[in-house]
Design an enzyme around this catalytic site. Structure first.
Site, PDB file in Angstrom:
ATOM      1  N   GLY A  13       1.116  -1.206   0.107  1.00 37.83           N
ATOM      2  CA  GLY A  13       0.040   0.006  -0.093  1.00 37.83           C
ATOM      3  C   GLY A  13       0.761   1.152   0.036  1.00 37.83           C
ATOM      4  O   GLY A  13       1.808   1.464   0.597  1.00 37.83           O
ATOM      5  N   ASP A 130       0.624   1.949   8.639  1.00 36.03           N
ATOM      6  CA  ASP A 130       0.187   1.087   9.933  1.00 36.03           C
ATOM      7  C   ASP A 130       1.271   0.835  11.078  1.00 36.03           C
ATOM      8  O   ASP A 130       0.904   0.782  12.222  1.00 36.03           O
ATOM      9  CB  ASP A 130       0.047  -0.425   9.685  1.00 36.03           C
ATOM     10  CG  ASP A 130      -0.760  -0.700   8.397  1.00 36.03           C
ATOM     11  OD1 ASP A 130      -1.714   0.239   8.114  1.00 36.03           O
ATOM     12  OD2 ASP A 130      -0.776  -1.665   7.626  1.00 36.03           O
ATOM     13  N   ARG A 165     -25.551  13.143  18.780  1.00 40.58           N
ATOM     14  CA  ARG A 165     -25.313  11.977  18.246  1.00 40.58           C
ATOM     15  C   ARG A 165     -23.880  11.294  18.872  1.00 40.58           C
ATOM     16  O   ARG A 165     -22.971  12.066  19.289  1.00 40.58           O
ATOM     17  CB  ARG A 165     -25.109  11.748  16.610  1.00 40.58           C
ATOM     18  CG  ARG A 165     -26.533  11.904  16.008  1.00 40.58           C
ATOM     19  CD  ARG A 165     -26.397  12.088  14.574  1.00 40.58           C
ATOM     20  NE  ARG A 165     -27.637  12.082  13.955  1.00 40.58           N
ATOM     21  CZ  ARG A 165     -27.803  12.496  12.886  1.00 40.58           C
ATOM     22  NH1 ARG A 165     -26.554  12.946  12.015  1.00 40.58           N
ATOM     23  NH2 ARG A 165     -29.065  12.652  12.103  1.00 40.58           N
ATOM     24  N   GLY A 173      -5.382   0.485   9.297  1.00 42.57           N
ATOM     25  CA  GLY A 173      -4.118   0.109  10.488  1.00 42.57           C
ATOM     26  C   GLY A 173      -3.682  -1.471  10.325  1.00 42.57           C
ATOM     27  O   GLY A 173      -2.857  -1.802  11.214  1.00 42.57           O
ATOM     28  N   ARG A 174      -4.571  -2.126   9.515  1.00 49.01           N
ATOM     29  CA  ARG A 174      -4.201  -3.477   9.540  1.00 49.01           C
ATOM     30  C   ARG A 174      -4.159  -4.038  10.943  1.00 49.01           C
ATOM     31  O   ARG A 174      -5.288  -3.990  11.686  1.00 49.01           O
ATOM     32  CB  ARG A 174      -3.021  -4.100   8.881  1.00 49.01           C
ATOM     33  CG  ARG A 174      -3.288  -5.223   8.057  1.00 49.01           C
ATOM     34  CD  ARG A 174      -2.014  -5.578   7.248  1.00 49.01           C
ATOM     35  NE  ARG A 174      -2.229  -5.512   6.031  1.00 49.01           N
ATOM     36  CZ  ARG A 174      -1.260  -5.717   4.820  1.00 49.01           C
ATOM     37  NH1 ARG A 174      -0.103  -6.260   5.342  1.00 49.01           N
ATOM     38  NH2 ARG A 174      -1.667  -5.711   3.827  1.00 49.01           N
ATOM     39  N   GLU A 224      -9.777  -1.063  11.678  1.00 49.09           N
ATOM     40  CA  GLU A 224     -10.631  -1.903  10.860  1.00 49.09           C
ATOM     41  C   GLU A 224     -10.483  -3.092  11.291  1.00 49.09           C
ATOM     42  O   GLU A 224     -11.069  -4.055  10.645  1.00 49.09           O
ATOM     43  CB  GLU A 224      -9.993  -1.466   9.453  1.00 49.09           C
ATOM     44  CG  GLU A 224      -8.726  -1.920   9.427  1.00 49.09           C
ATOM     45  CD  GLU A 224      -7.838  -1.750   8.021  1.00 49.09           C
ATOM     46  OE1 GLU A 224      -8.516  -1.564   6.953  1.00 49.09           O
ATOM     47  OE2 GLU A 224      -6.597  -1.709   7.993  1.00 49.09           O
ATOM     48  N   HIS A 273      -9.029   4.999   2.329  1.00 46.08           N
ATOM     49  CA  HIS A 273      -7.798   5.302   1.774  1.00 46.08           C
ATOM     50  C   HIS A 273      -7.306   6.938   1.713  1.00 46.08           C
ATOM     51  O   HIS A 273      -6.296   7.194   1.111  1.00 46.08           O
ATOM     52  CB  HIS A 273      -7.919   4.658   0.180  1.00 46.08           C
ATOM     53  CG  HIS A 273      -7.736   3.303   0.027  1.00 46.08           C
ATOM     54  ND1 HIS A 273      -9.036   2.543   0.356  1.00 46.08           N
ATOM     55  CD2 HIS A 273      -6.917   2.684  -0.238  1.00 46.08           C
ATOM     56  CE1 HIS A 273      -8.727   1.298   0.090  1.00 46.08           C
ATOM     57  NE2 HIS A 273      -7.214   1.152  -0.025  1.00 46.08           N
ATOM     58  N   GLN A 275      -6.593   8.363   4.185  1.00 46.39           N
ATOM     59  CA  GLN A 275      -5.437   8.691   4.956  1.00 46.39           C
ATOM     60  C   GLN A 275      -4.078   8.157   4.293  1.00 46.39           C
ATOM     61  O   GLN A 275      -3.150   8.326   4.940  1.00 46.39           O
ATOM     62  CB  GLN A 275      -5.592   7.200   6.023  1.00 46.39           C
ATOM     63  CG  GLN A 275      -6.597   7.446   7.135  1.00 46.39           C
ATOM     64  CD  GLN A 275      -6.328   6.395   8.279  1.00 46.39           C
ATOM     65  OE1 GLN A 275      -7.445   5.531   8.161  1.00 46.39           O
ATOM     66  NE2 GLN A 275      -5.618   6.560   9.259  1.00 46.39           N
ATOM     67  N   ARG A 276      -4.147   7.884   3.160  1.00 42.44           N
ATOM     68  CA  ARG A 276      -3.239   7.393   2.508  1.00 42.44           C
ATOM     69  C   ARG A 276      -2.806   8.241   1.377  1.00 42.44           C
ATOM     70  O   ARG A 276      -1.540   8.075   0.787  1.00 42.44           O
ATOM     71  CB  ARG A 276      -3.154   5.772   1.838  1.00 42.44           C
ATOM     72  CG  ARG A 276      -3.237   4.698   2.794  1.00 42.44           C
ATOM     73  CD  ARG A 276      -2.528   3.496   2.314  1.00 42.44           C
ATOM     74  NE  ARG A 276      -2.498   3.088   0.861  1.00 42.44           N
ATOM     75  CZ  ARG A 276      -3.307   2.005   0.461  1.00 42.44           C
ATOM     76  NH1 ARG A 276      -3.612   1.203   1.481  1.00 42.44           N
ATOM     77  NH2 ARG A 276      -3.229   1.551  -0.781  1.00 42.44           N
TER      78      ARG A 276
HETATM   79  O1  F6P Z   1      -1.021  -1.703   4.950  1.00 45.96           O
HETATM   80  C1  F6P Z   1      -1.702  -0.352   4.710  1.00 45.96           C
HETATM   81  C2  F6P Z   1      -3.110  -0.357   4.417  1.00 45.96           C
HETATM   82  O2  F6P Z   1      -3.335   0.791   4.180  1.00 45.96           O
HETATM   83  C3  F6P Z   1      -3.766  -1.102   5.685  1.00 45.96           C
HETATM   84  O3  F6P Z   1      -3.937  -0.085   6.661  1.00 45.96           O
HETATM   85  C4  F6P Z   1      -4.891  -1.550   4.919  1.00 45.96           C
HETATM   86  O4  F6P Z   1      -5.848  -2.651   5.590  1.00 45.96           O
HETATM   87  C5  F6P Z   1      -4.651  -1.896   3.676  1.00 45.96           C
HETATM   88  O5  F6P Z   1      -3.520  -1.187   3.512  1.00 45.96           O
HETATM   89  C6  F6P Z   1      -5.612  -1.588   2.451  1.00 45.96           C
HETATM   90  O6  F6P Z   1      -4.980  -2.203   1.430  1.00 45.96           O
HETATM   91  P1  F6P Z   1      -5.561  -1.873  -0.178  1.00 45.96           P
HETATM   92  O7  F6P Z   1      -4.883  -0.528  -0.665  1.00 45.96           O
HETATM   93  O8  F6P Z   1      -5.059  -3.046  -1.086  1.00 45.96           O
HETATM   94  O9  F6P Z   1      -7.194  -1.967  -0.194  1.00 45.96           O
END
Ligand code: F6P
Length: 360
Positions: A13, A130, A165, A173-174, A224, A273, A275-276
């Site tokens: 990822g 993560d 609410r 974060g796996r 998650e 995503h 977050q990425r």
């Molecule tokens: O390992 C990084 C991560 O962002 C995890 O937190 C998440 O579970 C996984 O990748 C998601 O993967 P993909 O981008 O393949 O859906």
């Protein structure tokens, strides 16, 4: 004599900090007299030989950019027919002298095996939002991801307060709860659910009711990967054998539990995503730059089979074998800090009951 050649790849990822790391490695390697090439889309590029030149000019303006200019994938050469021989072939064809592999436990696990089994001259750079690599204090990507999640959590709380609410934010974060933990503490969440310990529904309900009674809203941050009753045994897996967690639907299911048990209207959001992406934080730009630069130095010193780790304030080599041996999960000391931040204030439960009775 022609310059020696280093290939770089980014696998798994993506996360903010990869481009600063690529820039660091390329600039340093170029200064040391190397030519750099980028293998495209992680180990897929190493198998297929897809590559592009990486010059100092190519990386001049990428330090603030999210994603990875090399592309990425979750390809595992050990799971592809003829994958490993093809990687070795690419090494020969492209006349490579070294490889810098940037990734998390999966990408670095492949690097470690290629070094152990085929003496591939590889140096690893740890990346993952993560933050679950045990040999390094922090990985780049984590700071940016948690910072974005804190912002999301605070926004959720605002709307939660308006509507009275409970709000729930699911973060990535796996199987390590670092992102949820840091987000929860930094955003002042009332309850945080981590994969490292089972959700205590009674405790959670008491804390959420008390927080709601006191503030008119309550905030939950959930990772998650937490286990919930009724989780399917049939788990979809990726090429590295990891569960694909988005299939779990944690936010929706936990929201239903909270709403039922507290009787308070509850809403959730999954940041996923988001977050990425986006520009890396200052911390991730600097960490990426440092570990990328150090990787080029390790190549120059012939210190292959290592990963660059952050230990305290130093970036140092650790063996790839050690670095990929086990995951770093949230420790009891961190759980203690979290519990201190989310403890039920004295008399809060009784106060909440009285308030609810008065309102009835
Ligand atoms: O390992 C990084 C991560 O962002 C995890 O937190 C998440 O579970 C996984 O990748 C998601 O993967 P993909 O981008 O393949 O859906």
């Amino acid at each position: 004599m022609a310059n020696k050649r280093i290939a770089l790849l980014t696998g798994g990822g993506d996360c903010p900090g990869l481009n600063p790391a690529i820039r660091g490695a390329v600039l340093k390697a170029t200064q040391l007299g190397y030519e750099c090439v980028g293998l495209l889309d992680g180990w897929k590029g190493a198998i297929e030989g897809n590559h592009k030149p990486l010059t100092a000019a190519c990386v001049a303006e990428i330090v603030g950019k999210g994603g990875t200019v090399l592309g990425t994938s979750r390809t595992n050469p050990y799971k592809k027919e003829g994958g490993v021989p093809k990687v070795l072939e690419t090494f020969k064809k492209l006349q490579l002298d070294a490889l810098i592999a940037m990734g998390g436990e999966d990408t670095l696990g492949v690097a470690s095996k290629l070094y152990a089994e085929h003496k591939v001259p590889v140096v690893g750079v740890p990346k993952t939002m993560d933050n679950d690599l045990s040999a390094t204090d922090y990985t780049f990507g984590f700071d940016t991801s948690a910072t974005i999640a804190v912002d999301a959590a605070e926004r959720l709380r605002d709307t939660g307060r308006s509507h009275k609410r409970i709000m729930l934010l699911e973060v990535m974060g796996r199987h390590a709860g670092w992102v949820a933990l840091f987000t929860g503490i930094a955003a002042g969440a009332d309850y945080v659910c981590l994969p490292e310990r089972p959700v205590d529904v009674k405790d959670m309900v008491a804390k959420l009711k008390a927080a709601h009674a006191a503030k008119g809203t309550a905030l939950v941050v959930a990772s998650e990967a937490i286990d919930l009753p009724g989780d399917s045994k049939d788990k979809p897996l990726d090429e590295f054998g990891h569960e694909i967690l988005k299939a779990r639907g944690v936010a929706e299911r936990l929201t239903a539990v909270i709403e039922k048990e507290t009787g308070i209207e509850t809403r959730s959001a999954v940041i996923g995503h988001i977050q990425r992406g986006g520009p890396p934080t200052l911390f991730d730009r600097i960490l990426g730059t440092r570990v990328g630069t150090k990787a080029a130095e390790l190549v120059h010193e012939g210190k292959f089979g290592n990963m660059v780790a952050l230990k305290g304030d130093a970036v140092v080599p650790v063996s790839l074998k050690e670095a990929t041996a086990k995951l770093k999960t949230v420790t009891p000391a961190w759980l203690e800090l979290l519990d201190a931040m989310t403890a039920l204030p004295k008399g809060a439960a009784a106060g909440a009951r009285a308030k609810a009775k008065a309102a009835a």
